[in-house]
Design a protein around this motif. Structure first.
Motif, mmCIF file in Angstrom:
data_model
loop_
_atom_site.group_PDB
_atom_site.id
_atom_site.type_symbol
_atom_site.label_atom_id
_atom_site.label_comp_id
_atom_site.label_asym_id
_atom_site.label_seq_id
_atom_site.Cartn_x
_atom_site.Cartn_y
_atom_site.Cartn_z
ATOM 1 N N ARG A 115 0.839 -1.213 0.000
ATOM 2 C CA ARG A 115 0.000 0.000 0.000
ATOM 3 C C ARG A 115 0.869 1.258 0.000
ATOM 4 O O ARG A 115 0.586 2.223 -0.720
ATOM 5 N N LEU A 116 1.949 1.260 0.784
ATOM 6 C CA LEU A 116 2.843 2.421 0.827
ATOM 7 C C LEU A 116 3.466 2.684 -0.539
ATOM 8 O O LEU A 116 3.589 3.842 -0.960
ATOM 9 N N LYS A 117 3.841 1.640 -1.233
ATOM 10 C CA LYS A 117 4.388 1.804 -2.590
ATOM 11 C C LYS A 117 3.356 2.450 -3.500
ATOM 12 O O LYS A 117 3.669 3.367 -4.259
ATOM 13 N N PRO A 122 8.348 7.229 -0.485
ATOM 14 C CA PRO A 122 9.630 6.875 -1.105
ATOM 15 C C PRO A 122 10.406 5.775 -0.379
ATOM 16 O O PRO A 122 11.164 5.036 -1.021
ATOM 17 N N TYR A 123 10.228 5.662 0.928
ATOM 18 C CA TYR A 123 10.988 4.678 1.712
ATOM 19 C C TYR A 123 10.376 4.564 3.096
ATOM 20 O O TYR A 123 9.522 5.373 3.479
ATOM 21 N N ILE A 124 10.803 3.543 3.835
ATOM 22 C CA ILE A 124 10.487 3.439 5.254
ATOM 23 C C ILE A 124 11.774 3.131 6.005
ATOM 24 O O ILE A 124 12.725 2.587 5.438
ATOM 25 N N THR A 125 11.799 3.525 7.280
ATOM 26 C CA THR A 125 12.884 3.141 8.171
ATOM 27 C C THR A 125 12.270 2.397 9.356
ATOM 28 O O THR A 125 11.082 2.556 9.649
ATOM 29 N N ALA A 126 13.085 1.610 10.011
ATOM 30 C CA ALA A 126 12.657 0.942 11.234
ATOM 31 C C ALA A 126 13.896 0.725 12.088
ATOM 32 O O ALA A 126 14.994 0.517 11.564
ATOM 33 N N THR A 127 13.705 0.799 13.399
ATOM 34 C CA THR A 127 14.828 0.596 14.312
ATOM 35 C C THR A 127 14.464 -0.469 15.328
ATOM 36 O O THR A 127 13.295 -0.651 15.657
ATOM 37 N N HIS A 128 15.495 -1.153 15.812
ATOM 38 C CA HIS A 128 15.271 -2.089 16.910
ATOM 39 C C HIS A 128 16.443 -2.033 17.875
ATOM 40 O O HIS A 128 17.587 -1.792 17.491
ATOM 41 N N ASP A 129 16.130 -2.241 19.132
ATOM 42 C CA ASP A 129 17.123 -2.368 20.194
ATOM 43 C C ASP A 129 18.004 -3.574 19.868
ATOM 44 O O ASP A 129 17.496 -4.628 19.473
ATOM 45 N N VAL A 130 19.330 -3.449 20.035
ATOM 46 C CA VAL A 130 20.215 -4.582 19.746
ATOM 47 C C VAL A 130 19.865 -5.799 20.597
ATOM 48 O O VAL A 130 20.186 -6.924 20.215
ATOM 49 N N ASN A 131 19.221 -5.580 21.719
ATOM 50 C CA ASN A 131 18.819 -6.695 22.587
ATOM 51 C C ASN A 131 17.526 -7.360 22.134
ATOM 52 O O ASN A 131 17.027 -8.266 22.802
ATOM 53 N N ASN A 132 16.978 -6.900 21.014
ATOM 54 C CA ASN A 132 15.742 -7.463 20.467
ATOM 55 C C ASN A 132 15.965 -7.875 19.004
ATOM 56 O O ASN A 132 15.354 -7.334 18.086
ATOM 57 N N PRO A 133 16.859 -8.848 18.772
ATOM 58 C CA PRO A 133 17.186 -9.215 17.389
ATOM 59 C C PRO A 133 16.017 -9.814 16.616
ATOM 60 O O PRO A 133 16.010 -9.770 15.385
ATOM 61 N N ARG A 134 15.002 -10.345 17.301
ATOM 62 C CA ARG A 134 13.847 -10.900 16.576
ATOM 63 C C ARG A 134 13.125 -9.818 15.774
ATOM 64 O O ARG A 134 12.591 -10.086 14.702
ATOM 65 N N SER A 135 13.098 -8.602 16.302
ATOM 66 C CA SER A 135 12.487 -7.503 15.556
ATOM 67 C C SER A 135 13.295 -7.232 14.287
ATOM 68 O O SER A 135 12.736 -6.983 13.221
ATOM 69 N N GLY A 136 14.629 -7.312 14.404
ATOM 70 C CA GLY A 136 15.474 -7.152 13.221
ATOM 71 C C GLY A 136 15.228 -8.253 12.199
ATOM 72 O O GLY A 136 15.284 -8.015 10.985
ATOM 73 N N ASP A 171 11.519 3.816 -4.257
ATOM 74 C CA ASP A 171 11.504 4.636 -5.475
ATOM 75 C C ASP A 171 12.733 4.454 -6.357
ATOM 76 O O ASP A 171 13.017 5.290 -7.205
ATOM 77 N N GLY A 172 13.475 3.385 -6.166
ATOM 78 C CA GLY A 172 14.617 3.117 -7.027
ATOM 79 C C GLY A 172 15.915 3.763 -6.585
ATOM 80 O O GLY A 172 16.961 3.491 -7.174
ATOM 81 N N GLN A 173 15.881 4.599 -5.561
ATOM 82 C CA GLN A 173 17.119 5.231 -5.077
ATOM 83 C C GLN A 173 17.789 4.280 -4.082
ATOM 84 O O GLN A 173 17.691 4.451 -2.866
ATOM 85 N N LYS A 174 18.500 3.293 -4.617
ATOM 86 C CA LYS A 174 19.063 2.223 -3.797
ATOM 87 C C LYS A 174 20.090 2.714 -2.787
ATOM 88 O O LYS A 174 20.294 2.092 -1.751
ATOM 89 N N ASP A 175 20.777 3.801 -3.103
ATOM 90 C CA ASP A 175 21.852 4.284 -2.233
ATOM 91 C C ASP A 175 21.382 5.271 -1.168
ATOM 92 O O ASP A 175 22.183 5.739 -0.366
#
Length: 194
Positions: A115-117, A122-136, A171-175
């Motif tokens: 749906r976002l596409k 153009p993009y999404i970001t997500a963060t996770h605590d290093v102590n929660n690798p399952r989210s990663g 949106d194709g901007q891979k970098d």
């Protein structure tokens, strides 16, 4: 906030409503479910209602989408997926623990990403605590790529957390790399992530 109503094989993704306050309480009162989230678990139904009004209510307006994740057979929220309206397009999710390890968030998030596409995000970001690798692991299954790690004094819990930041460009901007989290942290680095 945009209106949302999506279906997958097992799920309905829709807006939260005031009729969902009992479900909001069940999701956001569990300490284990909310351990790696910025807020403290709600302790009363009144706190759950306030949380709904400030974070999930479609009228709140700080999210592009704030989806209740429901099993089709019941249409009662068991989790959520959100997309922030700020320039990070922060992608967040949570699920009641009795539904963990069944691919529910991955299934729902995949539908929302499509749906976002379509919406031209153009993009999404997500963060996770290093102590929660399952989210990663969820982020990786969604096709998100690890970009960097950074330290933040997380509020309102007021604890120091190392986060891993993932990104998915549509949106194709891979970098393209969203750098604000990194640039606001004195301690940032790139890890070897496998």
């Amino acid at each position: 906030m945009s209106k949302i109503n999506l279906e997958t094989e097992r799920l309905i993704l829709r807006e939260f409503t005031e009729n969902d306050l009992d479900a909001v309480y069940r999701i956001f009162s569990d300490e284990e479910v909310n351990r790696f989230l910025p807020w403290f678990p709600v302790k009363t139904p009144e706190e759950a209602e306030l949380f709904y009004r400030t974070h999930l209510d479609p009228e709140h307006g700080k999210k592009i989408y704030s989806c209740a994740v429901c099993l089709k057979k019941e249409n009662i929220p068991i989790g959520y997926i959100t997309v922030g309206a700020a320039d990070s397009y922060d992608f967040g999710y949570g699920l009641r623990k009795e539904f963990w390890h069944n691919g529910i968030i991955t299934e729902g998030a995949g539908a929302l990403i499509n749906r976002l596409k379509q919406d031209g995000i153009p993009y999404i970001t997500a963060t996770h605590d290093v102590n929660n690798p399952r989210s990663g692991s969820v982020m990786k299954r969604l096709g998100m790529k690890y970009m960097y790690s950074y330290e933040e004094q997380w509020q309102p819990k007021d604890i120091s957390v190392i986060f891993r930041m993932y990104q998915l460009n549509f949106d194709g901007q891979k970098d393209r790399i969203y750098k604000k989290y990194r640039d606001h942290s004195e301690n940032h680095f790139v890890e070897e992530i496998t």
